[in-house]
Scaffold this motif. Structure first.
Motif, PDB file in Angstrom:
ATOM      1  N   TYR A  87       0.798  -1.189   0.058  1.00  0.00           N
ATOM      2  CA  TYR A  87      -0.040   0.010  -0.001  1.00  0.00           C
ATOM      3  C   TYR A  87       0.761   1.272  -0.011  1.00  0.00           C
ATOM      4  O   TYR A  87       0.473   2.400  -0.203  1.00  0.00           O
ATOM      5  N   VAL A  88       2.324   1.071  -0.026  1.00  0.00           N
ATOM      6  CA  VAL A  88       3.017   2.259   0.116  1.00  0.00           C
ATOM      7  C   VAL A  88       2.735   2.994  -1.315  1.00  0.00           C
ATOM      8  O   VAL A  88       3.008   4.157  -1.370  1.00  0.00           O
ATOM      9  N   ALA A  89       2.561   2.256  -2.288  1.00  0.00           N
ATOM     10  CA  ALA A  89       1.989   2.694  -3.610  1.00  0.00           C
ATOM     11  C   ALA A  89       1.058   3.863  -3.638  1.00  0.00           C
ATOM     12  O   ALA A  89       1.264   4.754  -4.393  1.00  0.00           O
ATOM     13  N   GLU A  90       0.270   3.607  -3.015  1.00  0.00           N
ATOM     14  CA  GLU A  90      -1.019   4.650  -2.740  1.00  0.00           C
ATOM     15  C   GLU A  90      -0.457   5.975  -2.246  1.00  0.00           C
ATOM     16  O   GLU A  90      -0.722   7.077  -2.734  1.00  0.00           O
ATOM     17  N   THR A  91       0.296   5.673  -1.058  1.00  0.00           N
ATOM     18  CA  THR A  91       0.844   7.085  -0.506  1.00  0.00           C
ATOM     19  C   THR A  91       1.959   7.688  -1.486  1.00  0.00           C
ATOM     20  O   THR A  91       1.793   8.994  -1.866  1.00  0.00           O
ATOM     21  N   ALA A  92       2.352   6.972  -2.193  1.00  0.00           N
ATOM     22  CA  ALA A  92       3.426   7.599  -3.314  1.00  0.00           C
ATOM     23  C   ALA A  92       2.829   8.234  -4.446  1.00  0.00           C
ATOM     24  O   ALA A  92       2.927   9.406  -5.105  1.00  0.00           O
ATOM     25  N   ARG A  93       1.492   7.611  -4.732  1.00  0.00           N
ATOM     26  CA  ARG A  93       0.643   8.236  -5.893  1.00  0.00           C
ATOM     27  C   ARG A  93       0.231   9.542  -5.482  1.00  0.00           C
ATOM     28  O   ARG A  93       0.338  10.734  -6.251  1.00  0.00           O
ATOM     29  N   VAL A  94      -0.296   9.812  -4.081  1.00  0.00           N
ATOM     30  CA  VAL A  94      -0.598  11.034  -3.685  1.00  0.00           C
ATOM     31  C   VAL A  94       0.363  11.929  -3.526  1.00  0.00           C
ATOM     32  O   VAL A  94       0.547  13.181  -3.626  1.00  0.00           O
ATOM     33  N   LEU A  95       1.650  11.536  -2.965  1.00  0.00           N
ATOM     34  CA  LEU A  95       2.755  12.316  -2.832  1.00  0.00           C
ATOM     35  C   LEU A  95       3.238  12.914  -4.156  1.00  0.00           C
ATOM     36  O   LEU A  95       3.541  14.166  -4.503  1.00  0.00           O
ATOM     37  N   ALA A  96       3.224  12.153  -5.288  1.00  0.00           N
ATOM     38  CA  ALA A  96       3.349  12.560  -6.467  1.00  0.00           C
ATOM     39  C   ALA A  96       2.567  13.612  -6.987  1.00  0.00           C
ATOM     40  O   ALA A  96       3.085  14.592  -7.610  1.00  0.00           O
ATOM     41  N   ARG A  97       1.164  13.672  -6.739  1.00  0.00           N
ATOM     42  CA  ARG A  97       0.413  14.683  -7.212  1.00  0.00           C
ATOM     43  C   ARG A  97       0.599  15.697  -6.429  1.00  0.00           C
ATOM     44  O   ARG A  97       0.417  16.914  -6.874  1.00  0.00           O
ATOM     45  N   THR A  98       1.107  15.653  -5.191  1.00  0.00           N
ATOM     46  CA  THR A  98       1.325  16.643  -4.278  1.00  0.00           C
ATOM     47  C   THR A  98       2.421  17.722  -4.750  1.00  0.00           C
ATOM     48  O   THR A  98       2.512  18.762  -4.709  1.00  0.00           O
ATOM     49  N   LEU A  99       3.552  16.953  -5.213  1.00  0.00           N
ATOM     50  CA  LEU A  99       4.815  17.406  -5.817  1.00  0.00           C
ATOM     51  C   LEU A  99       4.704  18.056  -7.092  1.00  0.00           C
ATOM     52  O   LEU A  99       5.655  18.274  -7.861  1.00  0.00           O
ATOM     53  N   GLY A 100       3.517  17.459  -7.966  1.00  0.00           N
ATOM     54  CA  GLY A 100       3.449  17.590  -9.371  1.00  0.00           C
ATOM     55  C   GLY A 100       4.394  16.851 -10.095  1.00  0.00           C
ATOM     56  O   GLY A 100       4.921  17.403 -11.210  1.00  0.00           O
ATOM     57  N   MET A 101       4.876  15.754  -9.710  1.00  0.00           N
ATOM     58  CA  MET A 101       5.637  14.519 -10.165  1.00  0.00           C
ATOM     59  C   MET A 101       4.632  13.657 -10.937  1.00  0.00           C
ATOM     60  O   MET A 101       3.783  13.082 -10.371  1.00  0.00           O
ATOM     61  N   ALA A 102       5.512  12.970 -12.065  1.00  0.00           N
ATOM     62  CA  ALA A 102       4.819  11.814 -12.410  1.00  0.00           C
ATOM     63  C   ALA A 102       5.134  10.729 -11.238  1.00  0.00           C
ATOM     64  O   ALA A 102       6.129  10.536 -10.692  1.00  0.00           O
ATOM     65  N   PRO A 103       4.264   9.571 -11.252  1.00  0.00           N
ATOM     66  CA  PRO A 103       4.400   8.655 -10.040  1.00  0.00           C
ATOM     67  C   PRO A 103       5.784   7.859 -10.284  1.00  0.00           C
ATOM     68  O   PRO A 103       6.301   7.497  -9.549  1.00  0.00           O
ATOM     69  N   ASP A 104       6.131   7.336 -11.518  1.00  0.00           N
ATOM     70  CA  ASP A 104       7.468   7.039 -11.813  1.00  0.00           C
ATOM     71  C   ASP A 104       8.599   7.554 -11.300  1.00  0.00           C
ATOM     72  O   ASP A 104       9.679   7.205 -10.878  1.00  0.00           O
ATOM     73  N   ASP A 105       8.503   9.040 -11.640  1.00  0.00           N
ATOM     74  CA  ASP A 105       9.634   9.793 -11.217  1.00  0.00           C
ATOM     75  C   ASP A 105       9.611   9.844  -9.867  1.00  0.00           C
ATOM     76  O   ASP A 105      10.978  10.018  -9.094  1.00  0.00           O
ATOM     77  N   LEU A 106       8.567   9.789  -9.021  1.00  0.00           N
ATOM     78  CA  LEU A 106       8.560   9.872  -7.583  1.00  0.00           C
ATOM     79  C   LEU A 106       9.022   8.643  -7.072  1.00  0.00           C
ATOM     80  O   LEU A 106       9.834   8.512  -6.019  1.00  0.00           O
ATOM     81  N   ALA A 107       8.849   7.500  -7.659  1.00  0.00           N
ATOM     82  CA  ALA A 107       9.296   6.284  -7.250  1.00  0.00           C
ATOM     83  C   ALA A 107      11.011   6.309  -7.261  1.00  0.00           C
ATOM     84  O   ALA A 107      11.367   5.942  -6.452  1.00  0.00           O
ATOM     85  N   ARG A 108      11.488   6.929  -8.195  1.00  0.00           N
ATOM     86  CA  ARG A 108      12.739   6.840  -8.479  1.00  0.00           C
ATOM     87  C   ARG A 108      13.370   7.838  -7.404  1.00  0.00           C
ATOM     88  O   ARG A 108      14.461   7.597  -6.914  1.00  0.00           O
ATOM     89  N   LEU A 109      12.952   8.899  -7.339  1.00  0.00           N
ATOM     90  CA  LEU A 109      13.245   9.898  -6.322  1.00  0.00           C
ATOM     91  C   LEU A 109      13.420   9.400  -4.916  1.00  0.00           C
ATOM     92  O   LEU A 109      14.497   9.351  -4.221  1.00  0.00           O
ATOM     93  N   THR A 110      12.244   8.882  -4.432  1.00  0.00           N
ATOM     94  CA  THR A 110      12.195   8.245  -3.297  1.00  0.00           C
ATOM     95  C   THR A 110      12.946   7.055  -2.910  1.00  0.00           C
ATOM     96  O   THR A 110      13.654   6.830  -1.673  1.00  0.00           O
ATOM     97  N   THR A 111      13.239   6.372  -4.044  1.00  0.00           N
ATOM     98  CA  THR A 111      14.289   5.162  -3.724  1.00  0.00           C
ATOM     99  C   THR A 111      15.542   5.307  -3.728  1.00  0.00           C
ATOM    100  O   THR A 111      16.426   5.005  -2.735  1.00  0.00           O
TER     101      THR A 111
END
Length: 268
Positions: A222-246
């Motif tokens: 379910y961390v994927a759901e948090t990542a999606r909301v965080l990506a939207r909050t930051l104005g980022m694509a979900p894949d870019d947010l995944a790479r960033l946080t990793t």
């Protein structure tokens, strides 16, 4: 690829169904997770989980709820346990003045012991902070003056001032499913202001399941759901947010990269 930087895989909501939990995590693109210690005396449990599953790392430490059970474990003992190759952090430790399950002075003393262990080991400290923002900031500021250490404010739900103070001190800030709740507008605003190179995501499973899973036991997938909301909050694509946080995860928990390399080297 996503990393769940904070979960409790030994807890009843997850331990009894671990194979399916790990399978769902893989299906969701969550390839690494950190099972977080709440008691130093349970270190063998966390160690065994990490040794049995290459996607799992662990930490060692005493949660503030359990500080009264382990009030006098010395930093040297924590550091010695943390030498295990799959142990990548210290904690979680900190202050929780919401429940006050341990006396506040004991929580503070144990917190400072863990800071000493983080400083001595070079491993990052996982910080629990609840309804103790001013006290956490004061201790971190004082202790950082005694010598630097790395740390993350986990499952951040505190005020803006603690986030700003943490960033000023060089800390990372990790966001959980709370970020997805409808009434978390202020928390999302805080997340948007945190430097992008300091942001992590986590579940704190089995607690705090994000939308749309509220009311169920949380799990690393379910961390994927948090990542999606965080990506939207930051104005980022979900894949870019995944790479960033990793990437942020591996910069903070740099021992994890060593563990991955060792695992790869031992593969047939």
């Amino acid at each position: 690829m996503l990393v769940d930087s904070h979960c409790h895989l030994d807890f009843p909501g997850l331990a009894g169904r671990l194979p399916e939990v790990l399978e769902r995590a893989r299906a969701a693109g969550v390839t690494r997770m950190v099972t977080i210690s709440t008691r130093v005396r349970h270190a063998p449990v966390y160690r065994d989980l990490a040794e049995a599953h290459p996607e799992i790392f662990f930490t060692v430490g005493t949660h503030p709820h359990q500080a009264g059970e382990e009030p006098d474990i010395p930093a040297d003992e924590i550091v010695a346990l943390a030498r295990h190759p799959r142990c990548i952090g210290i904690g979680e430790a900190g202050l929780d003045f919401h429940y006050d399950n341990a006396p506040r002075d004991v929580q503070a003393r144990v917190f400072r012991t863990h800071i000493a262990a983080a400083r001595a080991s070079g491993l990052p400290l996982v910080i629990h902070a609840r309804e103790a923002d001013a006290e956490i900031e004061a201790i971190l500021t004082e202790e950082m003056g005694r010598g630097p250490f790395r740390a993350v404010l986990h499952c951040f739900s505190s005020g803006r001032r603690l986030a700003e103070a943490g960033v000023e001190l060089g800390l990372f800030v990790s966001f959980s499913g709370i970020l997805t709740f409808r009434r978390s507008e202020e928390l999302r605003a805080i997340a948007a202001a945190v430097p992008r190179d300091r942001i992590l995501v986590e579940t704190d499973a089995p607690y705090l399941a994000p939308e749309p899973h509220r009311g169920r036991p949380n799990e690393p997938a379910y961390v994927a759901e948090t990542a999606r909301v965080l990506a939207r909050t930051l104005g980022m694509a979900p894949d870019d947010l995944a790479r960033l946080t990793t990437a942020n995860f591996y910069r903070l928990f740099d021992k994890a990269a060593q563990g991955d390399a060792a695992q790869a080297g031992s593969a047939p």
